[in-house]
Every structure is written in C-alpha cells, then in structure tokens.
Design a protein around this motif. Sequence first.
Motif, short mmCIF file in Angstrom:
data_model
loop_
_atom_site.label_atom_id
_atom_site.label_comp_id
_atom_site.label_asym_id
_atom_site.label_seq_id
_atom_site.Cartn_x
_atom_site.Cartn_y
_atom_site.Cartn_z
N ILE A 50 0.86 -1.19 0.00
CA ILE A 50 0.00 0.00 0.00
C ILE A 50 0.89 1.23 0.00
O ILE A 50 1.95 1.23 0.64
N GLY A 51 0.50 2.25 -0.74
CA GLY A 51 1.34 3.45 -0.78
C GLY A 51 0.75 4.49 -1.70
O GLY A 51 -0.37 4.33 -2.21
N THR A 52 1.49 5.56 -1.92
CA THR A 52 1.05 6.57 -2.88
C THR A 52 1.24 5.99 -4.28
O THR A 52 1.99 5.02 -4.45
N PRO A 53 0.58 6.56 -5.27
CA PRO A 53 0.78 6.07 -6.64
C PRO A 53 2.27 6.05 -7.01
O PRO A 53 2.75 5.10 -7.61
N GLU A 54 2.93 7.10 -6.61
CA GLU A 54 4.37 7.20 -6.87
C GLU A 54 5.11 6.00 -6.29
O GLU A 54 5.89 5.34 -6.97
N GLU A 55 4.83 5.69 -5.03
CA GLU A 55 5.51 4.58 -4.36
C GLU A 55 5.21 3.24 -5.05
O GLU A 55 6.11 2.44 -5.28
N ILE A 56 3.93 3.02 -5.36
CA ILE A 56 3.55 1.72 -5.92
C ILE A 56 4.03 1.56 -7.36
O ILE A 56 4.56 0.53 -7.74
N PHE A 57 3.81 2.62 -8.15
CA PHE A 57 4.09 2.46 -9.58
C PHE A 57 5.56 2.71 -9.93
O PHE A 57 6.09 2.11 -10.84
N GLU A 58 6.20 3.63 -9.19
CA GLU A 58 7.59 3.96 -9.54
C GLU A 58 8.60 3.18 -8.70
O GLU A 58 9.64 2.78 -9.21
N HIS A 59 8.28 2.98 -7.43
CA HIS A 59 9.26 2.30 -6.57
C HIS A 59 8.61 1.19 -5.77
O HIS A 59 8.61 1.22 -4.54
N PRO A 60 8.03 0.20 -6.42
CA PRO A 60 7.39 -0.88 -5.65
C PRO A 60 8.43 -1.63 -4.82
O PRO A 60 9.53 -1.91 -5.31
N LYS A 61 8.07 -1.89 -3.58
CA LYS A 61 9.00 -2.57 -2.68
C LYS A 61 8.89 -4.08 -2.85
O LYS A 61 9.87 -4.80 -2.79
N SER A 62 7.63 -4.55 -3.05
CA SER A 62 7.43 -5.99 -3.06
C SER A 62 7.76 -6.58 -4.42
O SER A 62 7.47 -6.00 -5.47
N GLU A 63 8.35 -7.74 -4.38
CA GLU A 63 8.69 -8.47 -5.61
C GLU A 63 7.43 -8.77 -6.41
O GLU A 63 7.38 -8.62 -7.63
N LYS A 64 6.38 -9.18 -5.66
CA LYS A 64 5.11 -9.54 -6.31
C LYS A 64 4.51 -8.35 -7.04
O LYS A 64 4.01 -8.48 -8.16
N THR A 65 4.54 -7.17 -6.40
CA THR A 65 4.00 -5.96 -7.03
C THR A 65 4.75 -5.68 -8.33
O THR A 65 4.16 -5.40 -9.36
#
Lengths: 220, 250
Positions: free
Chosen positions: B224-239
């Motif tokens: 879960i995160g901001t669009p920036e976090e999820i789309f540009e810097h996803p932390k999870s391998e699955k994401t």
Amino acid sequence: MFTRMCAMFIPVTMELLDGFWETLKVFLLTLVCALPLGLIVSFGSMSKFTPLKALVKCFVWVIRGTPLMLQLIIIFYGPGLLFDLPAMPRFTATIIAFSINYACYFSEIYRGGIESISKGQYEAGQVLGLTKGQIFFRIVLPQVVKRIMAPMSNEVITLVKDTSLARIISVYEIIWAGESFIKKGLLWPLFYTGAFYLLFNGVLTLLFGRIEKKLNYYRG
Amino acid sequence: MALLEVKNIKKDFGKVQVLKGVSFSLEKGQVLAIIGSSGSGKTTLLRCLNFLETPDEGEIIVDGKQLFAAGTKYTDDQIRENRLHFGLVFQNFNLFPQYNVLKNVTLAPTLLQKGTPEELDALGKRLLEQMGLSNKINAYPCELSGGQQQRVAIARAWAMHPEVLCFDEPTSALDPELTGEVLRVIKGLKGEDRTMIVVTHEMDFAKSVADVVIYMADGVIEEIGTPEEIFEHPKSEKTRAFLHGFQEAF
Ligand SMILES: Nc1ncnc2c1ncn2[C@@H]1O[C@H](COP(=O)(O)OP(=O)(O)O)[C@@H](O)[C@H]1O
Ligand SMILES: [Mg+2]
C-alpha cells in the motif's frame, strides 16, 4: 327446422347468456384469488426453510398431479364425509377448488419468472439501501410480470374453459345451460355455447396482446 | 481521524479463504485505487464493505462509528442502515431496465423519502447533467451504450450521497473506446470531498486519480502506498512482477 331454430334463437341466447354470466363469475373470482395466492405459494416453494419448501412443493405436486374435477368433488363433499361438517355452498366450493388449483399452476410460473431475474438486480437495490419489500415490488416484480405474460395468458385462457368442470358439483354455468335444451329436443344450443367461449377468449387474447405490446417499451 | 477504517477483514467461501486479513484506512476526500490480478479478492472486499457479504472476522468503522464487528448479530434493518454509508457501482451496471434513466437515479431516494419529488427530480437532473447525460434522461437503459449505462449507474449511486463510493472495475465490461468517458466522470467526482474506492485495471487512471494505491494478491494487501511509491518504486517483488506483466500486456 330452420324456422324453428330462428324462433328459438333469442330465448336460447338469453338462457346461455345467463349461464355465461355464471361462467364469468367463476372465472373472475378465481383469478382474483389465485393470482395473489399463487405468489404466496411461489414464495413457499422458494423458501430457504427446507421443511416449508418441501411441504409446498409436495402440495403443488398433488394439486397439479390430480384432476381438477376430483379436487372439486373432494372440496365439496370431503368436509361433510370426513368431519360431519355442514356442506358449504356449491359456488363457494367451486371458487375454493379453482383458486387452489390455479394458484399452484400460477406459482410455478411466478417461480420461473422470479428465478430468471439476475442476482445483480437484487444487489443493486440492496446497496442503495432499499428494503426487501421495495426491492421485490419495485424492482423484481415488474420485470417478472413482463417475462411471464405469455405463459400466464395460456393459463388464463385454459381457466375460461375449465370453468365448465363446476358442473360436476351441480354449479350452473353455460354448458349446463346449453345441455338443458337437450331435454326439449334441441341439440344445437350445446354447440352454440362454443361461440361464447370462442368470443370471450378472443377478447382475452387481444387484451393480452395489448398488455404484452405495452410492456415492450423496454428490453431486459 | 480517518473516515473509513477497515480492520483485519477475513472472509471464507467454504474451504477457500478469499480475504486473509485486510486492514487499511482512508481520509475523507481521498481516492483509493485497488489493483491486483483476478481472483485476489478485490470484489469480495468491496462486497464486504457494502454488506453484500458478511466478513468472518474484522471490523468496519465509518466516521468513528463501528458499523460492523464480526460476531455481532445484525438485524436486516441495521444492515440496511449500514449500507447507506456506502455505495457500489457494479462492473455490469445492473440498471433497472423497466425505469427510464431519471427514474433509475431517483427511485431509491424517493422510496427512502430523502426529499420531495421536486427536489429529487432536480437532484437527478443535476447529477445526470454532471454525467453528460442531460439528453438521455427519458431514455431506457436498453437504449444506451455501455458507457452511458455506467454513467447512469454512477449517478444512481451518488444520488444516495454515500460517504464512501466503491467502483468494482467500472470499465471492464466496456468496449475500449467507451472507457474514457466513464473514467473522466469518475475523475470529475474527485475533489468534492468525495471518498472513493476504485478497483481498476486502468493503471494510468489509478496513477492520475488515486491518493492511495493498494496492490492486492491472494487475499492480502501486498503493498500500500502513494501512486508514486507503488508504480515507480514498488518494494514488493510480487507488485513488481504484477506491474511488469501489465506493461507487457498493454
Ligand atoms: N460467492 C462465492 N462463492 C465461492 N467462491 C467465491 C465467491 N465469490 C468469490 N469467490 C472466490 O473468491 C476468490 C476471489 O474472488 P473476487 O473477490 O471476485 O476476486 P477479484 O475481484 O479480485 O477478481 C475467487 O477465487 C473466487 O472464485
Ligand atoms: Mg472482481
């Protein structure tokens, strides 16, 4: 022969009209009772409470699986023979038997219609906060009515003709009226009754056609 | 304080656990986009929020008021009251075919006596105008395109003024050329203090509209995160794998 027929035509027609009025009464009263009763029976047959559902399904099976003529006899003579109850008026017994019988047929038509409405229609009503009653009567039932018009018109037309079965417990109606002329040596009035049925069913067919057309303002 | 708090929602269908403990919160006026592959439990989550499914565990709190806690028995009336806090726009619209567009929008507020007929009529017309459907108010759903039907469905949901409006893949049933008009009206709803949850496969839309993005996988919030976090810097391998698969596909 022909002149005699002409002379009798008006009195015979009057007599048959009298009989047909009784036929109409059975027809209309049965409809008024059986249309809502059928809806209640259909709720029973769709109940989530299994014992009720089984009971109602069994009842519908018995009613649809036995002749209406037999049901008329049982409802008229049964209470007296079994429980020593005073006989009810013949006409009342007729309406009871016809209403139960037709309610069972209608219930299956309703059930088919109700089950054909998608779950999404109920859910759309639910998420808007509508009550179960509002969802059923404002969203589901109007759509059911449109979908069941054709099978319903079939049953209703059958009912017009079935009313003649009431003779078995001596309820006067048009066939009876026609038959009564045989004693006087006239056979044609009995055949003539067919014209009354035909005419009335013609009117009903037109009426149903108009309703179906009216409901055609939307698809779905 | 958060407008919506969802705590540890779990839901089984028989032996299959579809939601395995979902928690998140949302501020008033925020738009949440939920992405994730098919079967990950997105629809089930929205259905739980709208009380079409009953979670086996968890809590749902709106504006500090606990609407649902697993284990409590709720009457039909309580469930109905609770539903009024949420709205749901379905993937396949579910408009009422026997009513015209305006009546589809005004039916529920009319039956629930949310105003005089004149007020509700005006409300319906205003919402439909906002949806770009002023010229269709007397049409029947069967006479409309999918995109128009979905816009009616959005107006219908808004007419009840839910605190949180949920969209379940609102454009998935539409022809590609019709998705734009629906996404535009959803975008247009943002910023009027309207809190929304949108399940979507439209990544560009999610990026541009959402304040928060959830990536769901196998019944849990994977990230879960901001669009920036999820789309540009996803932390999870699955994401990362999911988003990568998406780029390949489109
Ligand atoms: N009513 C139900 N009964 C049984 N299984 C269901 C039901 N609804 C959903 N499921 C299952 O739950 C899983 C998640 O479904 P869903 O919430 O629709 O996922 P998504 O919307 O992310 O595609 C799927 O495997 C689906 O088959
Ligand atoms: Mg889904």
